[in-house]
Structure formats: structure tokens, C-alpha cells
Design an enzyme around this catalytic site. Structure first.
Site, PDB file in Angstrom:
ATOM      1  N   ARG A 101     -28.303  25.802   1.855  1.00 45.00           N
ATOM      2  CA  ARG A 101     -28.575  27.232   1.757  1.00 45.00           C
ATOM      3  C   ARG A 101     -28.120  27.904   3.048  1.00 45.00           C
ATOM      4  O   ARG A 101     -28.272  27.320   4.122  1.00 45.00           O
ATOM      5  CB  ARG A 101     -30.080  27.468   1.523  1.00 45.00           C
ATOM      6  CG  ARG A 101     -30.345  28.737   0.739  1.00 45.00           C
ATOM      7  CD  ARG A 101     -31.769  28.817   0.290  1.00 45.00           C
ATOM      8  NE  ARG A 101     -32.618  29.525   1.244  1.00 45.00           N
ATOM      9  CZ  ARG A 101     -33.896  29.799   1.054  1.00 45.00           C
ATOM     10  NH1 ARG A 101     -34.485  29.406  -0.059  1.00 45.00           N
ATOM     11  NH2 ARG A 101     -34.601  30.434   1.961  1.00 45.00           N
ATOM     12  N   ARG A 147     -36.434  31.478  11.586  1.00 50.43           N
ATOM     13  CA  ARG A 147     -37.331  31.814  10.464  1.00 50.43           C
ATOM     14  C   ARG A 147     -38.768  31.402  10.799  1.00 50.43           C
ATOM     15  O   ARG A 147     -39.716  32.112  10.474  1.00 50.43           O
ATOM     16  CB  ARG A 147     -36.864  31.116   9.182  1.00 50.43           C
ATOM     17  CG  ARG A 147     -35.630  31.774   8.577  1.00 50.43           C
ATOM     18  CD  ARG A 147     -34.909  30.857   7.606  1.00 50.43           C
ATOM     19  NE  ARG A 147     -35.677  30.498   6.439  1.00 50.43           N
ATOM     20  CZ  ARG A 147     -35.384  29.464   5.653  1.00 50.43           C
ATOM     21  NH1 ARG A 147     -34.338  28.687   5.930  1.00 50.43           N
ATOM     22  NH2 ARG A 147     -36.119  29.208   4.603  1.00 50.43           N
ATOM     23  N   ARG A 183     -32.556  20.118   2.654  1.00 43.48           N
ATOM     24  CA  ARG A 183     -32.531  20.781   1.345  1.00 43.48           C
ATOM     25  C   ARG A 183     -31.093  21.111   0.896  1.00 43.48           C
ATOM     26  O   ARG A 183     -30.286  21.590   1.672  1.00 43.48           O
ATOM     27  CB  ARG A 183     -33.326  22.081   1.388  1.00 43.48           C
ATOM     28  CG  ARG A 183     -33.229  22.740   0.051  1.00 43.48           C
ATOM     29  CD  ARG A 183     -33.576  24.175  -0.113  1.00 43.48           C
ATOM     30  NE  ARG A 183     -33.890  24.989   0.999  1.00 43.48           N
ATOM     31  CZ  ARG A 183     -34.855  25.912   0.947  1.00 43.48           C
ATOM     32  NH1 ARG A 183     -35.587  26.046  -0.133  1.00 43.48           N
ATOM     33  NH2 ARG A 183     -35.059  26.692   1.980  1.00 43.48           N
ATOM     34  N   ARG A 208     -45.020  39.473   3.248  1.00 43.98           N
ATOM     35  CA  ARG A 208     -44.638  38.719   4.436  1.00 43.98           C
ATOM     36  C   ARG A 208     -45.031  39.439   5.718  1.00 43.98           C
ATOM     37  O   ARG A 208     -44.791  38.923   6.805  1.00 43.98           O
ATOM     38  CB  ARG A 208     -43.123  38.547   4.438  1.00 43.98           C
ATOM     39  CG  ARG A 208     -42.668  37.185   4.005  1.00 43.98           C
ATOM     40  CD  ARG A 208     -41.169  37.203   4.135  1.00 43.98           C
ATOM     41  NE  ARG A 208     -40.627  35.916   4.334  1.00 43.98           N
ATOM     42  CZ  ARG A 208     -40.132  35.179   3.346  1.00 43.98           C
ATOM     43  NH1 ARG A 208     -40.206  35.581   2.107  1.00 43.98           N
ATOM     44  NH2 ARG A 208     -39.578  34.033   3.618  1.00 43.98           N
ATOM     45  N   LYS A 261     -43.585  26.803  -1.401  1.00 41.84           N
ATOM     46  CA  LYS A 261     -44.028  27.957  -2.204  1.00 41.84           C
ATOM     47  C   LYS A 261     -43.207  28.070  -3.492  1.00 41.84           C
ATOM     48  O   LYS A 261     -43.760  28.216  -4.574  1.00 41.84           O
ATOM     49  CB  LYS A 261     -43.861  29.272  -1.417  1.00 41.84           C
ATOM     50  CG  LYS A 261     -44.568  29.318  -0.086  1.00 41.84           C
ATOM     51  CD  LYS A 261     -44.330  30.648   0.624  1.00 41.84           C
ATOM     52  CE  LYS A 261     -42.910  30.920   1.038  1.00 41.84           C
ATOM     53  NZ  LYS A 261     -42.351  30.025   2.054  1.00 41.84           N
TER      54      LYS A 261
HETATM   55  P1  AP5 Z   1     -39.399  25.233  -1.331  1.00 43.97           P
HETATM   56  O1  AP5 Z   1     -40.290  25.089  -2.502  1.00 43.97           O
HETATM   57  O2  AP5 Z   1     -38.071  25.919  -1.519  1.00 43.97           O
HETATM   58  O3  AP5 Z   1     -40.195  25.898  -0.120  1.00 43.97           O
HETATM   59  P2  AP5 Z   1     -40.420  27.427   0.190  1.00 43.97           P
HETATM   60  O4  AP5 Z   1     -41.753  27.510   0.865  1.00 43.97           O
HETATM   61  O5  AP5 Z   1     -40.219  28.252  -1.045  1.00 43.97           O
HETATM   62  O6  AP5 Z   1     -39.265  27.605   1.248  1.00 43.97           O
HETATM   63  P3  AP5 Z   1     -38.107  28.657   1.349  1.00 43.97           P
HETATM   64  O7  AP5 Z   1     -37.192  28.168   2.420  1.00 43.97           O
HETATM   65  O8  AP5 Z   1     -37.465  28.946   0.021  1.00 43.97           O
HETATM   66  O9  AP5 Z   1     -38.966  29.902   1.773  1.00 43.97           O
HETATM   67  P4  AP5 Z   1     -38.653  31.054   2.669  1.00 43.97           P
HETATM   68  O10 AP5 Z   1     -39.948  31.759   2.656  1.00 43.97           O
HETATM   69  O11 AP5 Z   1     -38.108  30.780   4.012  1.00 43.97           O
HETATM   70  O12 AP5 Z   1     -37.413  31.727   1.892  1.00 43.97           O
HETATM   71  P5  AP5 Z   1     -37.317  32.925   0.851  1.00 43.97           P
HETATM   72  O13 AP5 Z   1     -36.329  32.545  -0.154  1.00 43.97           O
HETATM   73  O14 AP5 Z   1     -38.654  33.401   0.413  1.00 43.97           O
HETATM   74  O15 AP5 Z   1     -39.177  23.774  -0.706  1.00 43.97           O
HETATM   75  C1  AP5 Z   1     -38.352  23.579   0.432  1.00 43.97           C
HETATM   76  C2  AP5 Z   1     -37.776  22.127   0.380  1.00 43.97           C
HETATM   77  O16 AP5 Z   1     -38.861  21.204   0.483  1.00 43.97           O
HETATM   78  C3  AP5 Z   1     -37.054  21.800  -0.944  1.00 43.97           C
HETATM   79  O17 AP5 Z   1     -35.985  20.966  -0.669  1.00 43.97           O
HETATM   80  C4  AP5 Z   1     -38.137  21.082  -1.771  1.00 43.97           C
HETATM   81  O18 AP5 Z   1     -37.585  20.190  -2.706  1.00 43.97           O
HETATM   82  C5  AP5 Z   1     -38.916  20.358  -0.677  1.00 43.97           C
HETATM   83  N1  AP5 Z   1     -40.323  20.195  -1.009  1.00 43.97           N
HETATM   84  C6  AP5 Z   1     -41.145  21.091  -1.641  1.00 43.97           C
HETATM   85  N2  AP5 Z   1     -42.391  20.601  -1.764  1.00 43.97           N
HETATM   86  C7  AP5 Z   1     -42.369  19.382  -1.168  1.00 43.97           C
HETATM   87  C8  AP5 Z   1     -43.365  18.369  -0.959  1.00 43.97           C
HETATM   88  N3  AP5 Z   1     -44.626  18.538  -1.375  1.00 43.97           N
HETATM   89  N4  AP5 Z   1     -42.993  17.239  -0.317  1.00 43.97           N
HETATM   90  C9  AP5 Z   1     -41.711  17.062   0.111  1.00 43.97           C
HETATM   91  N5  AP5 Z   1     -40.718  17.971  -0.069  1.00 43.97           N
HETATM   92  C10 AP5 Z   1     -41.049  19.124  -0.694  1.00 43.97           C
HETATM   93  O19 AP5 Z   1     -36.723  34.096   1.785  1.00 43.97           O
HETATM   94  C11 AP5 Z   1     -35.421  34.029   2.311  1.00 43.97           C
HETATM   95  C12 AP5 Z   1     -35.133  35.281   3.119  1.00 43.97           C
HETATM   96  O20 AP5 Z   1     -35.223  36.446   2.272  1.00 43.97           O
HETATM   97  C13 AP5 Z   1     -36.088  35.593   4.269  1.00 43.97           C
HETATM   98  O21 AP5 Z   1     -35.771  34.875   5.449  1.00 43.97           O
HETATM   99  C14 AP5 Z   1     -35.891  37.104   4.421  1.00 43.97           C
HETATM  100  O22 AP5 Z   1     -34.690  37.396   5.085  1.00 43.97           O
HETATM  101  C15 AP5 Z   1     -35.752  37.566   2.979  1.00 43.97           C
HETATM  102  N6  AP5 Z   1     -37.052  37.928   2.369  1.00 43.97           N
HETATM  103  C16 AP5 Z   1     -37.595  37.371   1.236  1.00 43.97           C
HETATM  104  N7  AP5 Z   1     -38.781  37.929   0.972  1.00 43.97           N
HETATM  105  C17 AP5 Z   1     -38.999  38.860   1.935  1.00 43.97           C
HETATM  106  C18 AP5 Z   1     -40.074  39.752   2.202  1.00 43.97           C
HETATM  107  N8  AP5 Z   1     -41.161  39.811   1.426  1.00 43.97           N
HETATM  108  N9  AP5 Z   1     -39.972  40.555   3.299  1.00 43.97           N
HETATM  109  C19 AP5 Z   1     -38.888  40.525   4.092  1.00 43.97           C
HETATM  110  N10 AP5 Z   1     -37.839  39.694   3.891  1.00 43.97           N
HETATM  111  C20 AP5 Z   1     -37.892  38.868   2.823  1.00 43.97           C
END
Ligand code: AP5
Length: 231
Positions: free
Chosen positions: A159, A170, A129, A90, A15
Site C-alpha cells: 500500500r 502515521r 502487508r 480520527r 480495524k
Molecule cells: P487492517 O485490518 O488493515 O488494519 P487497520 O487497523 O484497518 O489498518 P490500516 O492501515 O488500514 O488503518 P489506517 O487507520 O492507518 O488506514 P486507513 O485506510 O483508515 O490490518 C493490517 C494488517 O495486519 C493486514 O495485513 C492484516 O492482514 C493484518 N492483521 C489484521 N489483524 C491481524 C491479527 N489479529 N493478527 C495478525 N495480523 C493481523 O486510512 C488511510 C489514510 O486515509 C489516513 O492515513 C488518512 O490520510 C486518510 N484518512 C482515512 N480516514 C480519515 C479520517 N477519518 N480523518 C482524516 N484522514 C483520514
């Protein structure tokens, strides 16, 4: 009418990677709730500091806090032409609040894209990652040997919530709280799925075409065109 995009998908689905790219290409603000919280923790903001322990355990932050953050962010003038939301909503409760905000704005419908990736790929991606310890940017595979950030040159680290145990938590929370959003949005003319298990450039190309198609459908639905339905 603005282009209002939300990217759904499990942790590691890509994402953030795709939202960043799409937003840059279309001149829209990318709004990542995870990044906002992580930056707030670095800046020692009280509203973010109280979320740190939950984030480190892989749990969701409460809906009220998240909706307040997003409502405030979407009120800024740079969102007039639309936005790309990554990591929000979410929960179904957050999705209902976002619908209310979008209705109040009256600036076009939501385009909802679900990026789908098999679970074993997600676990592998997150285990491998690395992010920059200073600016939080995801490292590209080529950054590995030097172990420094291509944006600012700082050291790369894992991270805090990418340890194996927290990733599994998660994913569990994603299935329980976030996956139901797919059913919440599925009936809308602007809902689409994209295959995220392809190289990033191919995912980006598919997303580009898919979002344009969905936005066109949304515009027709807003005008009440035959064959289209409003949400
Ligand atoms: P990346 O692009 O970072 O993937 P992502 O889907 O954004 O994954 P995240 O781990 O960042 O998402 P998340 O939803 O768990 O965390 P968030 O920060 O939102 O890619 C991941 C890896 O894959 C990278 O190394 C990338 O290079 C690689 N990659 C990407 N595309 C690829 C491809 N096509 N092929 C191969 N490799 C690829 O949230 C973190 C925390 O914040 C949550 O756990 C929660 O505690 C809190 N939080 C955030 N938003 C909310 C909300 N709305 N409500 C409640 N809590 C929240």
C-alpha cells in the site's frame, strides 16, 4: 434501534479486518473512510484527488472533508439498521460531529471499540502487508507465494502509505490526534477495549461478545435503567 459501531485503533490494529467480518456477519454496511478515499482517487473524483498527497505522506485529511463524506454516507438507507465505521472518527472534532449526526438520526447510541495492539506488532504487520492493486483487498498470508488477490486474481502490491517512513509518521499522528479519542469516549457505558494482539479469529470472537454486551448496556442507558448512565 440500530447497531452503530465504531472501531478505534492505531494503523494496523486490525480495524478493517474486523470491521469487514463483523459487518458481513451482522448484515450491516462497513464504512471505511480510508477505502472511500482510495476508491475515490482510483475513480479520479476531485474531492478525493485533493487528499492523495496527504494520504501518501501519512497525514490526516481535513475534518470538514471527512465529516461531509461520512454525513453523506450515513444518510443512505442501508444504514437504517446501523453501521460499522472503520477509520472515523480520527480527531476529537470528528467525534463531536459524529455525535451530532448520531443524535440527529435518533437511531441508537454509538458502541465504541478500541482495538489495542503493541506498537512493535503494528510496525511488523504494516511492513508485511500486501493489498490487491485492483480492488484494494488485504492479502491473507496464504496469498503470498502466488502474489495474486484471492478476490479478483490481480497482482498484490505494497500500500502506498505502508513504507517504513510513512508508517512511523502515521503512528506519530495517531498518538497525537487520534489516541485522545479514547479519553473522549472512555466514560460512556458503551465504550470497550479489545485485545487485538491475538489471532484474527480470537479477536473476532472477543469483539462479537464485547459489542453485544456494550449494545445491551447502551440500550439500558437509553431507557434510563438504574446503574446505567447516558453519555
Ligand atoms: P487492517 O485490518 O488493515 O488494519 P487497520 O487497523 O484497518 O489498518 P490500516 O492501515 O488500514 O488503518 P489506517 O487507520 O492507518 O488506514 P486507513 O485506510 O483508515 O490490518 C493490517 C494488517 O495486519 C493486514 O495485513 C492484516 O492482514 C493484518 N492483521 C489484521 N489483524 C491481524 C491479527 N489479529 N493478527 C495478525 N495480523 C493481523 O486510512 C488511510 C489514510 O486515509 C489516513 O492515513 C488518512 O490520510 C486518510 N484518512 C482515512 N480516514 C480519515 C479520517 N477519518 N480523518 C482524516 N484522514 C483520514
Amino acid at each position: 434501534m440500530g447497531l452503530n459501531v465504531i472501531m478505534l485503533g492505531a494503523p494496523g490494529a486490525g480495524k478493517g479486518t474486523q470491521a469487514e467480518r463483523f459487518a458481513r456477519q451482522r448484515g450491516l454496511p462497513k464504512i471505511s473512510t480510508g477505502e472511500i478515499l482510495r476508491q475515490g482517487i482510483k475513480d479520479q473524483l476531485p474531492v478525493a484527488l485533493v487528499t492523495e498527497a496527504k494520504m501518501d505522506r501519512g497525514e490526516l485529511v481535513d475534518d470538514e472533508t471527512m465529516v461531509t463524506i461520512v454525513r453523506e454516507r450515513l444518510a443512505r438507507p442501508d444504514t437504517e439498521g446501523g453501521f460499522v465505521l472503520d477509520g472515523f472518527p480520527r480527531t476529537v472534532s470528528q467525534a463531536r460531529s459524529l455525535d451530532a449526526i448520531v443524535d440527529e438520526r435518533g437511531n441508537g447510541p454509538l458502541v465504541v471499540v478500541d482495538i489495542v495492539v503493541p506498537e512493535e506488532d503494528l510496525v511488523r504487520r504494516l511492513a508485511g502487508r500486501l493489498i490487491c492493486s485492483k480492488c484494494g483487498t488485504n492479502a491473507a498470508p496464504a496469498d503470498g507465494p502466488e502474489m495474486t488477490c484471492r478476490q479478483c486474481g490481480e497482482t498484490l502490491v505494497q500500500r502506498a502509505d505502508d513504507s517504513q517512513q510513512v508508517v512511523l509518521e502515521r503512528l506519530k499522528i495517531y498518538h497525537r490526534a487520534t489516541e485522545p479519542l479514547v479519553d473522549y469516549y472512555r466514560g460512556r457505558p458503551t465504550f470497550r477495549t479489545v485485545n487485538g494482539a491475538q489471532p484474527p479469529d480470537r479477536v473476532a470472537r472477543e469483539l462479537d461478545a464485547t459489542i453485544d454486551d456494550a449494545a445491551g448496556e447502551g440500550a439500558r442507558a437509553a431507557l434510563g435503567a438504574p446503574g446505567s448512565s447516558r453519555r
